[in-house]
Scaffold this motif. Sequence first.
Motif: not given
Length: 374
Positions: A23-25, A30-31, A230-231, A256-260
């Motif tokens: 897991a990547v917590r 959350v932005s 990340a959400g 979250d990909l879009a946030r990156f």
Amino acid sequence: MIWGSKDVRWTVSHSRELVPSAAVRRGERVSPLPRALVDLDDLPITAGDVTMSLTEALQQSDVDGFLVIQRGTVVFERYLTMQPETSHILQSVSKSMTAALVGVLVGEGRIHPDDLVPDHLSELAGSCWDGCTIEHLLDMRAGVAFNETDYEDEASESYRGFRVLGWLPRLEDDPSPTDYIAAMSLQGPHGGPFEYRSILTDVLGWCLERASGEPLASLFASRIWQPMGAGHDADLLLGPGGFPLVDGGFCVTLADLARFGLMFLQGGAVDGRQVVPAEWVQRLRSADADRIEAFRSSPDSHDMPPTAFYRDQWWVRDAEAGIYSGYGIHGQQVLVHQPSECVVARMSSWPRPWDDDAARLGDAAAFAVCAALG
């Protein structure tokens, strides 16, 4: 694992059920992603001599989800076969995420692009990795032999390598990932022409774990995922012995990909806080003749402009303009497009690992959206 599946669409959103994962917590904060949606469904998309609507283009290229951010606001979002909370495998877009983590550790002084791989991995001293730098890994210019031109050729070295790593069912006598890497051979000098080889990113991830003393998943969570806001939790697939499959194993939500991507659009900052050092992100805006020439001889350059090159695990189309993408097999993409101040995130489930027509249609859709908004 993915390309051997009979149901790619199911597999891309259930990868952690097939391969061990960590897991990547996410963090508590959350932005935010404010919304001001624009109707782009009928936007004309032209690929080759065929023109269709954006909706038709997404359907015909097996897109699962498509999201566009402009100036920090979601302006277009379509979920075709997935949900907002679906964790979808990124395949090689994971490479761009891994390189972002390199930038953070460079900023911390734990690793440097000029470091030699055996400086961090002493067990690789005296092997084909002698003389190979972190920069060579980042730019896919190491000299090791790993032909990745056909993901479905069971006789190829890369197919064996992916099997050893755990992407495919392993054979009883397959070595561990680390032993396999140590026994690889040279095909040319380090620092030579660009050649896309996923195993280089896996060695990069191994170096990051050794340099930090932390497992990759928790390292990425504390340095990237949580500061980025990340959400959702992400997942990182693991090979035998817990080897981190950073060449393609991150599984995340579309938002979250879009946030990156947005973090890179904003120079590595999120909500006014620097996550990835600005100077690291700026490297993607700096073209040099050596990288362009190293890339030009590759078959991967054929559908790219003459300004294109590969750096820090990103496909840079135009450094001066600030246009670059992360790509993954089966149709994954995050596009950073500075001229329009847009980020385009796309998740797909192409039936085969690579499809030239679907790839061209996907790029046509992404760039048409940026042009319409810009």
